[in-house]
Design an enzyme around this catalytic site. Structure first.
Site, short mmCIF file in Angstrom:
data_model
loop_
_atom_site.label_atom_id
_atom_site.label_comp_id
_atom_site.label_asym_id
_atom_site.label_seq_id
_atom_site.Cartn_x
_atom_site.Cartn_y
_atom_site.Cartn_z
N LYS A 113 -28.96 -1.17 75.61
CA LYS A 113 -29.32 -0.43 74.40
C LYS A 113 -30.65 0.30 74.55
O LYS A 113 -30.84 1.37 73.97
CB LYS A 113 -29.34 -1.38 73.20
N LYS A 198 -15.48 -1.94 75.13
CA LYS A 198 -15.18 -2.73 73.95
C LYS A 198 -15.15 -1.86 72.70
O LYS A 198 -15.95 -0.94 72.55
CB LYS A 198 -16.25 -3.82 73.80
N LYS A 201 -18.55 -0.69 66.56
CA LYS A 201 -18.98 0.09 65.40
C LYS A 201 -20.02 1.13 65.79
O LYS A 201 -20.20 2.12 65.08
CB LYS A 201 -19.58 -0.85 64.33
#
Length: 335
Positions: A113, A198, A201
Site C-alpha cells: 500500500k 483478490k 473494495k
C-alpha cells in the site's frame, strides 16, 4: 464449559462485496453458534487511507445492517462500532510503545500500500497492525477468522501479546494469544476483471466485484462483461485459467453444490451458457439478504439498539483488559 470467543470486523469503506461475504461473513454465520462472537465495524481502520468524512457514519451503519442481513444472530453474537469504544485507541498507544518498528516495516500489506500511496503514506497505515492487535487482544479472543492475506497480521498480534506478557506479566500473563480460524474453501474470492487478484473494495473498477447491494441488472452486466478465456469446457484448478477457477468457485459457493457436482455440470459448458447461470444464481442468493437489509435500514431505532447493546457488552470486556494492561505497565488507576 464456556465457549471460545471469536473477534472479527470489516471496514466501512463502501459496500460489502461477495469476497467479504463468502470469504468472511458467511463463515461467521455458519459457525457462530459454536462461539461467543464479537463482530465490529472497524471504522478506525477506515481512515488509514483517504476516506470521505461525509459518508463514513452512513457506511458504518450500512455494514452493521449487512451483518444482520447476512445472518449474524444476536443470540450468539454482539455487533458494535470500533470507535465507540475508546479502549481500542488507548491500547493501541500502549502496544505501540513495546512494538519494535522493524516488525511493522516488514509487513507485506504496508509495503504494497505504501508503494501505491507514495509520499502520502501516513503513520496510521504503518501502525494499522498494532490497532488490529489491540482490537483482538482487548477481547481476549481465542479465535480470529482471517484470510490468507491477514495471517501475517495475526502472527504479529501473537508476537506483541507474547512480548507484553514476557516483559510485564511473566508470572500471570494478561493477554491471550489468539489462534487463526481459517476456512480454505472460498477464503479467497478473486476479481472479476483479473483472476489473479483478490476481489477488493479498494479496486478503482466497480466492475471487478459484485456488491451485496447490487441490483439484478448490475449483477448481470458485471458477470456478462467479466474476464474469461476462449476455451470451451470449464474446469477447476487449472493455473492457466485463473478466471475459470474463480467463476466456478463462485457458482459452487452461491449454489451450495459440491465441487464435484459443479465440475460435472459445467465440464462441457461454454461461457455463453455458464455466465447467465452464474448471474441467476448470484441474484437469487443475494435477494433475501437485500430484502432483510432494507427492512433493517427502515428501522433505525432497532439498529441503534443493536449497536448500543453490543457496545455495552464489548466495552465491559475491553475496559477490564485495558486496566490489567495499564496495571502491569505500572500506571496508577483513576480514583
Amino acid at each position: 464449559m464456556a465457549k471460545q470467543r471469536v473477534l472479527s470486523g470489516v471496514q466501512p469503506t463502501g459496500n460489502l462485496h461477495l469476497g467479504n461475504y463468502l470469504g468472511a461473513i458467511r463463515n461467521w454465520v455458519e459457525g457462530q453458534s459454536e462461539y461467543e462472537n464479537f463482530f465490529c465495524v472497524v471504522d478506525l481502520h477506515a481512515i488509514t487511507v483517504p476516506h470521505n468524512p461525509a459518508t463514513l457514519a452512513a457506511d458504518t451503519y450500512t455494514i452493521a445492517a449487512l451483518y444482520l442481513a447476512c445472518g449474524i444472530d444476536l443470540e450468539y453474537s454482539n455487533i458494535f462500532v470500533q470507535s465507540h469504544i475508546c479502549a481500542h485507541s488507548e491500547l493501541t498507544w500502549l502496544l505501540n510503545c513495546i512494538t519494535p518498528l522493524n516488525w511493522l516495516q516488514d509487513m507485506i500489506q504496508f509495503k504494497e500500500k505504501a508503494i501505491k500511496q507514495g509520499e502520502n503514506v501516513n503513520t496510521g497505515l504503518l501502525d494499522y497492525p498494532v490497532l488490529m492487535a489491540a482490537d483482538i487482544l482487548l477481547y481476549q479472543a481465542d479465535k480470529v477468522p482471517v484470510g490468507e492475506d491477514q495471517k501475517q497480521h495475526l502472527e504479529l498480534t501473537r508476537d506483541i501479546a507474547a512480548r507484553f506478557n514476557y516483559q510485564f506479566a511473566r508470572e500471570n500473563p494478561v493477554l491471550k494469544l489468539p489462534e487463526p480460524l481459517i476456512r480454505k474453501e472460498g477464503a479467497r474470492v478473486m476479481s472479476l476483471t483479473d483472476g489473479t487478484r483478490k476481489m477488493s473494495k479498494s479496486d478503482p473498477s466497480d466492475a471487478s466485484r459484485i456488491n451485496l447491494l447490487d441490483t439484478p441488472e448490475q449483477i448481470q452486466q458485471k458477470i456478462k462483461r467479466c474476464k474469461t478465456d476462449p476455451i470451451r469446457g470449464l474446469t477447476f484448478d487449472d493455473p492457466e485459467r485463473p478466471e475459470c477457477h474463480n467463476l466456478l468457485t463462485l457458482y459452487m459457493l452461491l449454489s451450495g453444490k459440491s465441487k464435484a457436482e459443479v465440475a460435472a455440470e459445467c465440464q462441457d459448458m461454454g461461457w455463453g451458457q455458464f455466465k447467465p447461470l452464474l448471474a441467476e444464481t448470484a441474484i437469487a442468493h443475494l435477494k433475501p439478504i437485500q430484502d432483510k437489509y432494507h427492512e433493517i435500514m427502515n428501522d433505525k431505532g432497532y439498529l441503534e439498539s443493536v449497536l448500543r447493546s453490543g457496545r455495552e457488552k464489548a466495552e465491559a470486556i475491553a475496559i477490564s483488559t485495558l486496566n490489567k494492561v495499564k496495571s502491569s505497565l505500572g500506571y496508577s488507576m483513576p480514583v
